[in-house]
Write a protein that holds these residues in place. Sequence first.
Motif, PDB file in Angstrom:
ATOM      1  N   SER A 136       1.505 -18.271   4.347  1.00  0.00           N
ATOM      2  CA  SER A 136       0.714 -17.046   4.518  1.00  0.00           C
ATOM      3  C   SER A 136       1.278 -15.944   3.626  1.00  0.00           C
ATOM      4  N   VAL A 137       0.396 -15.232   2.951  1.00  0.00           N
ATOM      5  CA  VAL A 137       0.760 -14.054   2.159  1.00  0.00           C
ATOM      6  C   VAL A 137      -0.164 -12.936   2.623  1.00  0.00           C
ATOM      7  N   VAL A 138       0.410 -11.846   3.112  1.00  0.00           N
ATOM      8  CA  VAL A 138      -0.368 -10.742   3.655  1.00  0.00           C
ATOM      9  C   VAL A 138      -0.021  -9.477   2.880  1.00  0.00           C
ATOM     10  N   ARG A 139      -1.032  -8.869   2.244  1.00  0.00           N
ATOM     11  CA  ARG A 139      -0.844  -7.580   1.577  1.00  0.00           C
ATOM     12  C   ARG A 139      -1.315  -6.499   2.526  1.00  0.00           C
ATOM     13  N   VAL A 140      -0.503  -5.441   2.670  1.00  0.00           N
ATOM     14  CA  VAL A 140      -0.863  -4.329   3.543  1.00  0.00           C
ATOM     15  C   VAL A 140      -0.785  -3.047   2.729  1.00  0.00           C
ATOM     16  N   GLY A 141      -1.908  -2.367   2.627  1.00  0.00           N
ATOM     17  CA  GLY A 141      -1.987  -1.134   1.856  1.00  0.00           C
ATOM     18  C   GLY A 141      -1.481   0.075   2.626  1.00  0.00           C
ATOM     19  N   GLN A 142      -1.529   1.201   1.965  1.00  0.00           N
ATOM     20  CA  GLN A 142      -1.066   2.451   2.532  1.00  0.00           C
ATOM     21  C   GLN A 142      -1.953   2.859   3.708  1.00  0.00           C
ATOM     22  N   GLY A 143      -1.316   3.479   4.710  1.00  0.00           N
ATOM     23  CA  GLY A 143      -2.062   4.018   5.838  1.00  0.00           C
ATOM     24  C   GLY A 143      -2.451   3.000   6.900  1.00  0.00           C
ATOM     25  N   ILE A 144      -2.081   1.736   6.753  1.00  0.00           N
ATOM     26  CA  ILE A 144      -2.403   0.711   7.740  1.00  0.00           C
ATOM     27  C   ILE A 144      -1.172   0.490   8.627  1.00  0.00           C
ATOM     28  N   MET A 145      -1.332   0.705   9.926  1.00  0.00           N
ATOM     29  CA  MET A 145      -0.231   0.438  10.847  1.00  0.00           C
ATOM     30  C   MET A 145      -0.029  -1.065  10.941  1.00  0.00           C
ATOM     31  N   ARG A 146       1.244  -1.483  11.001  1.00  0.00           N
ATOM     32  CA  ARG A 146       1.566  -2.905  11.047  1.00  0.00           C
ATOM     33  C   ARG A 146       2.752  -3.173  11.965  1.00  0.00           C
ATOM     34  N   THR A 147       2.763  -4.361  12.524  1.00  0.00           N
ATOM     35  CA  THR A 147       3.875  -4.866  13.304  1.00  0.00           C
ATOM     36  C   THR A 147       3.797  -6.391  13.268  1.00  0.00           C
ATOM     37  N   TRP A 148       4.820  -7.072  13.758  1.00  0.00           N
ATOM     38  CA  TRP A 148       4.842  -8.534  13.677  1.00  0.00           C
ATOM     39  C   TRP A 148       5.699  -9.097  14.793  1.00  0.00           C
ATOM     40  N   ARG A 149       5.490 -10.398  15.028  1.00  0.00           N
ATOM     41  CA  ARG A 149       6.316 -11.102  16.005  1.00  0.00           C
ATOM     42  C   ARG A 149       6.351 -12.575  15.673  1.00  0.00           C
TER      43      ARG A 149
END
Length: 147
Positions: A94-107
Amino acid sequence: MTTPQGYEILNIGALDQWRSFYGGFRPESSRDGRRVIDHEMNMQYIGMTSNALAPGEDAGYWHDHTQVEEVYVFFEGKGEMGLGDDVVEVGPGSVVRVGQGIMRTWRCTPDSPTELKWLCIRAGGTELPQFPNDGVRDMETPLPWNR
């Protein structure tokens, strides 16, 4: 190791060694399985962390960036990312790009067969052109393994 030739080499260990590193950006956000590689190398425009979460472990926080874009490259384990109102599954490849202003978290999901391991690569500033135009190809010099 910094060299006079303008490149650096850092060995971050094999995937099975990533969990043993303790680090972070600040003492309150440091944890097992995080290594801030750009604090150990002289990176100018790129930031990178190596990460390993145990099954059932999560980040414990959300975050976003106003100027930085991130790419998460997953190598091992089973996990989920919260991306705004969405939750997506992540795992090897998996490759995930996250741009500016997007809230993110992971587990790392509790049923993951292994630790969740990934690189997070951060960059910001100027957009990259469609084709990099700052490089020059040398087609004449023999490749080092063909000498």
